[in-house]
Design a protein around this motif. Sequence first.
Motif, mmCIF file in Angstrom:
data_model
loop_
_atom_site.group_PDB
_atom_site.id
_atom_site.type_symbol
_atom_site.label_atom_id
_atom_site.label_comp_id
_atom_site.label_asym_id
_atom_site.label_seq_id
_atom_site.Cartn_x
_atom_site.Cartn_y
_atom_site.Cartn_z
ATOM 1 N N PHE B 3 0.832 -1.205 0.000
ATOM 2 C CA PHE B 3 0.000 0.000 0.000
ATOM 3 C C PHE B 3 0.868 1.257 0.000
ATOM 4 O O PHE B 3 0.425 2.325 0.386
ATOM 5 N N GLN B 5 2.731 2.119 -2.833
ATOM 6 C CA GLN B 5 3.172 2.300 -4.215
ATOM 7 C C GLN B 5 2.313 3.295 -4.993
ATOM 8 O O GLN B 5 2.412 3.381 -6.212
ATOM 9 N N HIS B 6 1.424 3.997 -4.287
ATOM 10 C CA HIS B 6 0.565 4.933 -5.001
ATOM 11 C C HIS B 6 1.347 6.135 -5.504
ATOM 12 O O HIS B 6 2.329 6.547 -4.889
ATOM 13 N N ILE B 7 0.856 6.680 -6.610
ATOM 14 C CA ILE B 7 1.477 7.891 -7.124
ATOM 15 C C ILE B 7 1.275 9.014 -6.101
ATOM 16 O O ILE B 7 2.151 9.822 -5.880
ATOM 17 N N SER B 8 0.104 9.010 -5.448
ATOM 18 C CA SER B 8 -0.142 9.983 -4.385
ATOM 19 C C SER B 8 0.429 9.465 -3.074
ATOM 20 O O SER B 8 -0.051 8.477 -2.518
ATOM 21 N N ARG B 76 -10.829 9.703 -2.212
ATOM 22 C CA ARG B 76 -10.007 8.899 -3.121
ATOM 23 C C ARG B 76 -10.785 7.936 -3.996
ATOM 24 O O ARG B 76 -10.228 7.346 -4.917
ATOM 25 N N GLN B 77 -12.033 7.674 -3.660
ATOM 26 C CA GLN B 77 -12.785 6.627 -4.358
ATOM 27 C C GLN B 77 -11.912 5.394 -4.588
ATOM 28 O O GLN B 77 -11.603 5.029 -5.730
ATOM 29 N N ALA B 79 -10.282 1.754 -5.157
ATOM 30 C CA ALA B 79 -10.727 0.580 -5.908
ATOM 31 C C ALA B 79 -9.830 -0.599 -5.559
ATOM 32 O O ALA B 79 -8.796 -0.435 -4.921
ATOM 33 N N ALA B 80 -10.286 -1.779 -5.967
ATOM 34 C CA ALA B 80 -9.509 -3.016 -5.836
ATOM 35 C C ALA B 80 -8.941 -3.187 -4.415
ATOM 36 O O ALA B 80 -9.674 -3.024 -3.460
ATOM 37 N N SER B 81 -7.641 -3.480 -4.279
ATOM 38 C CA SER B 81 -7.102 -3.795 -2.948
ATOM 39 C C SER B 81 -7.239 -2.611 -1.985
ATOM 40 O O SER B 81 -7.416 -2.816 -0.785
ATOM 41 N N ASP B 82 -7.186 -1.389 -2.510
ATOM 42 C CA ASP B 82 -7.358 -0.224 -1.639
ATOM 43 C C ASP B 82 -8.769 -0.211 -1.050
ATOM 44 O O ASP B 82 -8.968 0.053 0.134
ATOM 45 N N LEU B 83 -9.740 -0.503 -1.917
ATOM 46 C CA LEU B 83 -11.132 -0.535 -1.472
ATOM 47 C C LEU B 83 -11.324 -1.656 -0.447
ATOM 48 O O LEU B 83 -11.968 -1.468 0.588
ATOM 49 N N ARG B 84 -10.731 -2.805 -0.750
ATOM 50 C CA ARG B 84 -10.867 -3.933 0.189
ATOM 51 C C ARG B 84 -10.207 -3.598 1.518
ATOM 52 O O ARG B 84 -10.688 -3.988 2.575
ATOM 53 N N GLY B 217 -9.779 -11.231 -1.905
ATOM 54 C CA GLY B 217 -10.936 -10.630 -2.573
ATOM 55 C C GLY B 217 -12.173 -11.506 -2.547
ATOM 56 O O GLY B 217 -13.131 -11.240 -3.267
#
Lengths: 289, 225
Positions: B3, B5-8, B76-77, B79-84, B217
Amino acid sequence: MNSIATAVSMPETAVQEGTDVDHKIEYPATTVGAPFVDKAKLRMRGIDVFYGDKQAIHNVSLDIGQHEVVAMIGPSGCGKSTFLRCLNRMNDTIEGCRVSGDIQLDGEQINGASVDVVPLRARVGMVFQKPNPFPKTIYENVAYGPRIHGLASRRAELDEIVETSLTRAGLWNEVKDRLDQPGTGLSGGQQQRLCIARAIAVSPEVILMDEPCSALDPIATARIEELISELRENFTIAIVTHSMQQAARVSQRTAYFHLGNLVEVNDTERVFTNPEHALTEAYITGRFG
Amino acid sequence: MQFDQHISRQFNDDLEQIKTDMLEMGGVVARQVEDAVTALADADSELAEKVIRIEEEIDEREMTLDENCTLIIAKRQPAASDLRMVMSVIRTVHDLERIGDEAQKIAKLAIQLSQEGSAPRGYTEVRHIATAVRAMLNESLDAFTRFDAESALKTMAADEQVDQDYKSAIREMVTYMMEDPRSISRGINVLWALRSLERIGDHAKNICEQVVYLVRGTDIRHGNL
């Protein structure tokens, strides 16, 4: 895709249980997920696109089902718009662009030199990123297509097509009292809905949308998205979008393109909650991929 | 899973923060369970009072974490692993808060029982089940820390043994109460404590399910293994 796969050789996925891995991710040998459907409206196999010597699309195969909305996402330059333009031969208009592969609409080959693109483009309509109404009246913008395709024999018929198309595009109530005014005088969102009305006036079977909301504000965007859901009942829709939330909202399946490769196609729900490929995951979550 | 590795970078920090805060809350809750059980076993009403006080702090942590998760969704809305990640933190925090409530119940029973004098029967069973559910809770939080779905699944399996031990403990207690009707009121309090411990085991199992959801997931709640 193999040519690229050899160039980027790194661990298999970025998401492994309990371990840290390098964030560079390998391409899949073939598109992962569910690129094919049982009853395809559009069937594409082994599509390669070249601009001169440069290959923009690498061996892409995909089906788009009847009354399905397929969203195509991916970073700029990934080939999603180029791919979309293959579906109604819009790439023919680009100098030096070569499209090879098998593209069928209802089982009919459409990627051949002998195919007449004019009726094809009536069957496969297109809506562009920037609203581009003709410099004509609102009425004429919608009536133009049906007239040149000979879809109406009398003025009353044409009037009906114009009204129906504008109604379906959710614009009728806003413009019914000023049909003789120029289409370019409408707001951006209205212009885009006018372009959608123009596209559906010739009763196409498929509508291609190339970032149809990127020049619109959130309210106009919401209207177009609502419209897409309604249009789905009668049309098959392929939409290219930079807005991941838009793809998640309007489509049934989502296709992720990366550097000209189709990495993954899956049910939209799956793509946004638990994508199959690490490159898709990296893109939709805003990670370095 | 990564978690960071985000550009932000701010998004990296936000996600890291909710995870850290949740695990910290988990640590406090685990301590509450331990203290509540000790207070019961040692008839230590002072320690029980402390558990009841700290419960308020847990409620505050729950609200803060909920708020922070809401903000991440709004901004941030994910998605995927971030949302989970956000979803599993929200659900886990809820379970932790409920475990805190159960610890508080045990602490209240500890005060009542300490006022009634001599240690009643059934404490062996309480200790036995308490050891098992505390281990489950700690293992579930460990599995979350390490994103280890495999060990979460192992921990979940331990809940069956807890349920069996709970049932046999109830039978024991019924026997005691039948033998000595004067002990019924105290016996019922011990039963409540056993019940709370069994619930804590269920909540720990829920946390394990969230670890599996986060990592793989797949939603395995309600026996959908």
